[in-house]
Design a protein around this motif. Structure first.
Motif, PDB file in Angstrom:
ATOM      1  N   ASN A 167      11.765  17.801  81.900  1.00 58.07           N
ATOM      2  CA  ASN A 167      13.224  17.864  82.036  1.00 58.07           C
ATOM      3  C   ASN A 167      13.954  17.378  80.786  1.00 58.07           C
ATOM      4  OD1 ASN A 167      13.024  15.087  82.143  1.00 58.07           O
ATOM      5  ND2 ASN A 167      13.825  14.863  84.235  1.00 58.07           N
ATOM      6  N   SER A 168      13.268  17.425  79.635  1.00 59.83           N
ATOM      7  CA  SER A 168      13.906  16.999  78.385  1.00 59.83           C
ATOM      8  C   SER A 168      13.278  17.752  77.216  1.00 59.83           C
ATOM      9  CB  SER A 168      13.756  15.489  78.184  1.00 59.83           C
ATOM     10  OG  SER A 168      12.394  15.102  78.249  1.00 59.83           O
ATOM     11  N   PHE A 169      14.120  18.075  76.237  1.00 54.93           N
ATOM     12  CA  PHE A 169      13.669  18.806  75.064  1.00 54.93           C
ATOM     13  C   PHE A 169      14.212  18.116  73.816  1.00 54.93           C
ATOM     14  CE2 PHE A 169      13.528  21.802  78.525  1.00 54.93           C
ATOM     15  CZ  PHE A 169      12.327  22.471  78.321  1.00 54.93           C
ATOM     16  N   LYS A 170      13.331  17.925  72.838  1.00 55.04           N
ATOM     17  CA  LYS A 170      13.703  17.195  71.631  1.00 55.04           C
ATOM     18  C   LYS A 170      13.944  18.157  70.472  1.00 55.04           C
ATOM     19  CE  LYS A 170      12.129  13.486  68.537  1.00 55.04           C
ATOM     20  NZ  LYS A 170      11.030  12.540  68.245  1.00 55.04           N
ATOM     21  N   PHE A 171      15.038  17.899  69.751  1.00 54.46           N
ATOM     22  CA  PHE A 171      15.400  18.679  68.581  1.00 54.46           C
ATOM     23  C   PHE A 171      15.445  17.766  67.362  1.00 54.46           C
ATOM     24  CE2 PHE A 171      17.125  20.552  72.381  1.00 54.46           C
ATOM     25  CZ  PHE A 171      16.861  21.908  72.246  1.00 54.46           C
ATOM     26  N   PHE A 172      14.751  18.164  66.314  1.00 58.01           N
ATOM     27  CA  PHE A 172      14.707  17.388  65.077  1.00 58.01           C
ATOM     28  C   PHE A 172      15.764  17.911  64.113  1.00 58.01           C
ATOM     29  CE2 PHE A 172      10.456  16.942  66.790  1.00 58.01           C
ATOM     30  CZ  PHE A 172      10.087  15.632  66.485  1.00 58.01           C
ATOM     31  N   LEU A 173      16.637  17.019  63.639  1.00 61.37           N
ATOM     32  CA  LEU A 173      17.555  17.370  62.560  1.00 61.37           C
ATOM     33  C   LEU A 173      16.981  16.945  61.219  1.00 61.37           C
ATOM     34  CD1 LEU A 173      21.012  16.522  64.183  1.00 61.37           C
ATOM     35  CD2 LEU A 173      19.595  18.578  64.370  1.00 61.37           C
ATOM     36  N   ALA A 174      15.768  16.375  61.240  1.00 64.63           N
ATOM     37  CA  ALA A 174      15.063  15.950  60.029  1.00 64.63           C
ATOM     38  C   ALA A 174      13.773  16.752  59.891  1.00 64.63           C
ATOM     39  CB  ALA A 174      14.767  14.457  60.097  1.00 64.63           C
ATOM     40  N   TYR A 175      12.985  16.397  58.847  1.00 65.48           N
ATOM     41  CA  TYR A 175      11.710  17.045  58.533  1.00 65.48           C
ATOM     42  C   TYR A 175      11.912  18.521  58.163  1.00 65.48           C
ATOM     43  CZ  TYR A 175       9.934  12.799  60.694  1.00 65.48           C
ATOM     44  OH  TYR A 175       9.697  11.496  61.014  1.00 65.48           O
ATOM     45  N   LYS A 176      12.658  18.704  57.085  1.00 62.32           N
ATOM     46  CA  LYS A 176      12.926  20.048  56.588  1.00 62.32           C
ATOM     47  C   LYS A 176      11.616  20.757  56.241  1.00 62.32           C
ATOM     48  CE  LYS A 176      15.665  22.516  53.110  1.00 62.32           C
ATOM     49  NZ  LYS A 176      16.695  22.392  52.059  1.00 62.32           N
ATOM     50  N   GLY A 177      11.501  21.993  56.664  1.00 62.24           N
ATOM     51  CA  GLY A 177      10.308  22.773  56.385  1.00 62.24           C
ATOM     52  C   GLY A 177       9.236  22.677  57.442  1.00 62.24           C
ATOM     53  N   SER A 178       9.433  21.796  58.435  1.00 56.49           N
ATOM     54  CA  SER A 178       8.446  21.719  59.517  1.00 56.49           C
ATOM     55  C   SER A 178       9.139  21.712  60.880  1.00 56.49           C
ATOM     56  CB  SER A 178       7.550  20.487  59.343  1.00 56.49           C
ATOM     57  OG  SER A 178       8.313  19.297  59.303  1.00 56.49           O
ATOM     58  N   PHE A 179       9.639  20.547  61.318  1.00 57.09           N
ATOM     59  CA  PHE A 179      10.206  20.440  62.659  1.00 57.09           C
ATOM     60  C   PHE A 179      11.703  20.747  62.718  1.00 57.09           C
ATOM     61  CE2 PHE A 179       6.910  16.852  63.443  1.00 57.09           C
ATOM     62  CZ  PHE A 179       5.911  17.799  63.604  1.00 57.09           C
ATOM     63  N   MET A 180      12.382  20.658  61.589  1.00 57.11           N
ATOM     64  CA  MET A 180      13.841  20.690  61.558  1.00 57.11           C
ATOM     65  C   MET A 180      14.414  22.018  62.070  1.00 57.11           C
ATOM     66  SD  MET A 180      16.200  20.129  58.188  1.00 57.11           S
ATOM     67  CE  MET A 180      17.866  20.774  58.089  1.00 57.11           C
ATOM     68  N   VAL A 181      15.479  21.914  62.900  1.00 62.70           N
ATOM     69  CA  VAL A 181      16.176  23.094  63.389  1.00 62.70           C
ATOM     70  C   VAL A 181      17.572  23.155  62.775  1.00 62.70           C
ATOM     71  CG1 VAL A 181      14.908  23.162  65.566  1.00 62.70           C
ATOM     72  CG2 VAL A 181      17.071  21.912  65.446  1.00 62.70           C
ATOM     73  N   SER A 182      18.117  24.343  62.702  1.00 61.76           N
ATOM     74  CA  SER A 182      19.468  24.548  62.180  1.00 61.76           C
ATOM     75  C   SER A 182      20.495  24.205  63.249  1.00 61.76           C
ATOM     76  CB  SER A 182      19.653  26.006  61.759  1.00 61.76           C
ATOM     77  OG  SER A 182      19.590  26.855  62.902  1.00 61.76           O
ATOM     78  N   ASP A 183      21.751  24.096  62.838  1.00 60.10           N
ATOM     79  CA  ASP A 183      22.822  23.860  63.810  1.00 60.10           C
ATOM     80  C   ASP A 183      22.921  25.026  64.796  1.00 60.10           C
ATOM     81  OD1 ASP A 183      23.371  21.484  62.603  1.00 60.10           O
ATOM     82  OD2 ASP A 183      25.297  22.076  61.743  1.00 60.10           O
ATOM     83  N   GLU A 184      22.694  26.223  64.333  1.00 59.22           N
ATOM     84  CA  GLU A 184      22.727  27.385  65.226  1.00 59.22           C
ATOM     85  C   GLU A 184      21.660  27.263  66.313  1.00 59.22           C
ATOM     86  OE1 GLU A 184      22.349  32.286  65.076  1.00 59.22           O
ATOM     87  OE2 GLU A 184      21.870  31.083  63.309  1.00 59.22           O
ATOM     88  N   SER A 185      20.444  26.902  65.910  1.00 57.10           N
ATOM     89  CA  SER A 185      19.367  26.722  66.891  1.00 57.10           C
ATOM     90  C   SER A 185      19.665  25.549  67.818  1.00 57.10           C
ATOM     91  CB  SER A 185      18.035  26.500  66.171  1.00 57.10           C
ATOM     92  OG  SER A 185      17.652  27.646  65.440  1.00 57.10           O
ATOM     93  N   LEU A 186      20.242  24.497  67.263  1.00 51.92           N
ATOM     94  CA  LEU A 186      20.594  23.333  68.075  1.00 51.92           C
ATOM     95  C   LEU A 186      21.590  23.722  69.157  1.00 51.92           C
ATOM     96  CD1 LEU A 186      20.161  20.236  68.321  1.00 51.92           C
ATOM     97  CD2 LEU A 186      22.197  19.957  66.888  1.00 51.92           C
ATOM     98  N   LEU A 187      22.609  24.497  68.797  1.00 47.98           N
ATOM     99  CA  LEU A 187      23.594  24.941  69.779  1.00 47.98           C
ATOM    100  C   LEU A 187      22.945  25.800  70.862  1.00 47.98           C
ATOM    101  CD1 LEU A 187      26.628  25.779  67.480  1.00 47.98           C
ATOM    102  CD2 LEU A 187      26.648  24.161  69.384  1.00 47.98           C
ATOM    103  N   GLU A 188      22.087  26.720  70.464  1.00 46.43           N
ATOM    104  CA  GLU A 188      21.396  27.549  71.459  1.00 46.43           C
ATOM    105  C   GLU A 188      20.535  26.679  72.379  1.00 46.43           C
ATOM    106  OE1 GLU A 188      21.828  30.711  72.117  1.00 46.43           O
ATOM    107  OE2 GLU A 188      23.324  30.875  70.522  1.00 46.43           O
ATOM    108  N   GLY A 189      19.853  25.712  71.779  1.00 46.85           N
ATOM    109  CA  GLY A 189      19.029  24.812  72.579  1.00 46.85           C
ATOM    110  C   GLY A 189      19.849  23.979  73.537  1.00 46.85           C
ATOM    111  N   PHE A 190      20.981  23.470  73.075  1.00 47.02           N
ATOM    112  CA  PHE A 190      21.873  22.695  73.942  1.00 47.02           C
ATOM    113  C   PHE A 190      22.340  23.537  75.133  1.00 47.02           C
ATOM    114  CE2 PHE A 190      23.712  19.299  70.799  1.00 47.02           C
ATOM    115  CZ  PHE A 190      22.472  18.690  70.767  1.00 47.02           C
ATOM    116  N   LYS A 191      22.721  24.771  74.858  1.00 50.90           N
ATOM    117  CA  LYS A 191      23.197  25.631  75.943  1.00 50.90           C
ATOM    118  C   LYS A 191      22.087  25.894  76.965  1.00 50.90           C
ATOM    119  CE  LYS A 191      24.762  29.029  73.352  1.00 50.90           C
ATOM    120  NZ  LYS A 191      25.386  30.347  73.030  1.00 50.90           N
TER     121      LYS A 191
END
Length: 505
Positions: A167-191
Motif C-alpha cells: 500500500n505504498s510506493f517510493k519515488f526517488f528524486l535523487a540518484y540520477k541515472g538509476s533510481f531518479m524519476v522526473s517530475d512528470e513521472s512523479l505526477l503520474e505516480g502520485f495520481k
C-alpha cells in the motif's frame, strides 16, 4: 533454558531454535500503549495477545515473565530498512535473516523493506524479494519503489495493491541515472497512488543538483567522504521536499517524506502540516543523533562508514529534528538500515561517489530513541510507543494487529527496563557488518525481553531465532490518511465555478 553458542557470524549469541512456550504470561509490569499506560498483566497464547488486565491467573503450563518495575510495550516497527539490497555495485551485508535477528535483539519485531524492481519491473521485483525473505525470522512488509513510468508500471501498481498487499510506493528524486524519476513521472505516480489508496513515499533530494555538486567537488580535488556531504547540502533536500509537497498538494494526495535529515526539509514538512496538508515526516536515528564532523575524520574507514543519503548534517540539525519529533512535526522514527562492511565501503577510497551509501541502526533504534527522547525528558513513554511502533502501524493500515498491546493483537511484545544501561559495540552487535556508527554510545534503558509472534526470541542476552518463522504482512490500501480526500476533491471542483464532470476517486 538451552545455552546458545556465542561463536557466530552475528557478533553475539544466536540459536536456530525457539525456547518459548505457546503460552506466556507477563506479570507485574506497566503496559504502555500510544493512548495510555496501566499496571496490567499480559497473557499470550498461540501468537496472539488474549488478555490484558491486572492479576491474570493461569495454569502450570505457562511461561512466566516477571516485568516488575519495567515497561511492557508493543514491539518496535521499523518503517525504513534495506536488507539484501543490491546497490552501487554491492549487496548489503545484512540479509533478511541477519538483519531481522539484529532487530529482534534490539526490540524491533517488524520492519518494512523496500522492493527495488529490476529494470523497473514491479512484479519481478516482488517475486525476487519474496525469495530473499524466505529465511525471515520476524514479520515484515514491503514498500515498492517506482523507478520509471510507463503503462506496464501503472498496471503492476494495481496488482501490487489489489493482490500482493502493498500500500505504498517510493519515488526517488535523487540518484540520477538509476533510481531518479522526473517530475512528470512523479505526477503520474502520485495520481496512480491516489486512485489506488496507496501512500506515495519520496526520497527528497534534487538529483540534478546533486550530480552537479559531485562534479564540483571532484573538480576541486575533494575525493574523500567529506565530499559526499559537501556535494548534496541541506538546501537540495529542502528544495526537493518542497517540490514533492507542492506536487502532492496539486494532485491532492497524502505524502510521506522518508528520512528527513535537515532543518531545511523539516521546515517544509512543518509548513505543509500547519496548512492542513497530509504530509508525514519520517526521522531516522542517524539524523537525530549524529553530525557530519565524522566525515572529516582522517581515517577513511572511520569516515566512510557514516556515508548515507541524504547525508548526516552539521551541528544543530539533530537537535532541531529532536524538537520536531517531540512536538509532532515529525511523526515516527525509522533507521534506513542499509549496511555495508569496511571492504565494501573501501570501493570509494579514491572517489566518494563510489562509497556504497548506508548506515546501521535496526538493532540500536529502540534503545537510542529511548535514551535520547525519553530518558532525557523530551517525550513521554506513550509518545515513545507512538513514534517507534503505533504510528507506523496506523499509517500503513495494520493497526491494531500491530503496534498495540490489546486483546486480539499479534503477540509482538517487548519488556524494557528503564534502569538498565547499555553500551553499543560492533564487537557485540548482531549485524554482520564490522562497523557501527554508534560505536561506544552509552545510555539508560534497555530491552530485556523480545517476544515475536508469541515466541520468546530475546532474553538473558540470548537470541533464539528460527529462519523462516517470519511472516509477510499484507497491508491494505486506503489508510486513515485518505479519509476525506474525495470530499476535498468535490469541494475543489465546486470552487472552479465551471461546468465539469466530477470524477469519483
Amino acid at each position: 533454558m538451552q545455552i546458545c553458542d556465542a561463536a557466530t557470524s552475528f557478533g553475539g549469541p544466536l540459536c536456530g531454535f525457539s525456547s518459548s512456550s505457546p503460552k506466556i504470561l507477563i506479570k507485574g509490569g506497566t503496559v504502555v500503549n500510544a493512548h495510555h499506560l496501566e499496571a496490567s498483566d499480559v497473557y499470550i497464547e498461540n501468537g496472539i495477545i488474549l488478555d490484558v488486565k491486572p492479576n491474570i491467573k493461569v495454569g502450570d503450563d505457562v511461561t512466566i515473565i516477571d516485568a516488575s518495575g519495567k515497561f511492557v510495550m508493543p514491539g518496535g516497527i521499523d518503517p525504513h530498512a534495506h536488507l539484501a539490497m543490491e546497490f552501487m555495485g554491492s549487496e548489503t551485508i545484512d540479509d533478511f535473516f541477519s538483519g531481522q535477528a539484529a532487530a529482534l535483539a534490539g526490540g524491533t519485531t517488524m520492519h518494512i523493506d523496500f522492493v527495488i524492481p529490476p529494470n523497473g519491473n514491479l512484479s519481478a521485483g516482488f517475486e525476487s524479494y519474496k525469495e530473499k525473505a524466505k529465511n525471515s525470522c520476524m514479520d515484515y512488509g514491503f514498500h515498492m519503489a517506482v523507478t520509471k513510468w510507463d503503462e506496464s508500471v501503472s498496471k503492476d501498481m494495481e496488482i501490487m495493491v489489489k493482490e500482493k498487499g502493498i500500500n505504498s510506493f517510493k519515488f526517488f528524486l535523487a540518484y540520477k541515472g538509476s533510481f531518479m524519476v522526473s517530475d512528470e513521472s512523479l505526477l503520474e505516480g502520485f495520481k496512480k497512488c491516489k486512485s489506488l489508496g496507496a501512500l506515495p513515499l519520496v526520497h527528497a533530494e534534487n538529483g540534478d543538483a546533486v550530480f552537479e555538486g559531485q562534479k564540483r567537488m571532484i573538480d576541486l580535488g575533494i575525493t574523500g567522504p567529506e565530499g559526499h556531504a559537501l556535494s548534496r547540502p541541506p538546501v537540495l533536500e529542502g528544495e526537493a521536499t518542497s517540490r514533492a509537497i507542492r506536487l502532492a498538494a496539486f494532485v491532492n494526495t497524502p505524502l510521506y517524506i522518508v528520512h528527513v535529515m535537515s532543518i531545511d526539509a523539516m521546515e517544509e514538512v512543518a509548513r505543509a502540516r500547519k496548512s492542513g496538508q497530509r504530509v508525514v515526516g519520517e526521522s531516522v536515528v542517524s539524523s537525530l543523533l549524529l553530525d557530519d564532523s565524522v566525515l572529516w575524520d582522517p581515517d577513511f574507514n572511520i569516515a566512510a562508514k557514516f556515508v548515507m543519503s541524504p547525508p548526516i548534517r552539521g551541528p544543530g540539525h539533530a537537535e532541531a529534528l529532536q524538537a520536531a519529533l517531540s512536538t509532532g512535526v515529525l511523526q515516527l522514527v525509522g533507521t534506513d538500515h542499509c549496511t555495508f562492511n569496511s571492504t565494501q565501503k573501501s570501493q570509494g577510497k579514491h572517489d566518494f561517489r563510489k562509497i556504497p551509501n548506508g548506515v546501521n541502526g535496526i538493532e540500536e533504534r529502540m534503545i537510542l530513541v529511548w535514551d535520547t527522547m525519553v530518558a532525557s525528558g523530551r517525550v513521554s513513554v506513550s509518545d515513545y510507543v507512538r513514534m517507534t511502533s503505533t504510528e507506523c502501524a496506523k499509517i500503513f493500515n495494520i493497526y491494531p494487529r500491530k503496534g498495540a498491546i490489546l486483546a486480539g493483537s499479534d503477540a509482538d511484545v517487548i519488556v524494557l527496563n528503564p534502569n538498565a544501561s547499555f553500551e553499543i559495540s560492533s564487537n557485540s552487535h548482531h549485524s554482520r557488518t564490522d562497523t557501527n556508527v554508534y560505536e561506544g554510545w552509552k545510555g539508560k534503558g534497555n530491552v530485556e525481553v523480545t517476544i515475536a509472534g508469541g515466541r520468546i526470541v530475546w532474553q538473558n542476552d540470548e537470541l533464539n531465532v528460527v529462519p523462516g518463522s517470519g511472516k509477510y504482512v499484507e497491508m491494505p490500501p486506503f489508510g486513515y490518511l485518505f479519509d476525506g480526500i474525495s470530499k476535498a476533491d468535490e469541494n475543489y471542483i465546486s470552487s472552479l465555478k465551471a461546468h465539469v464532470k466530477i470524477q469519483n476517486y
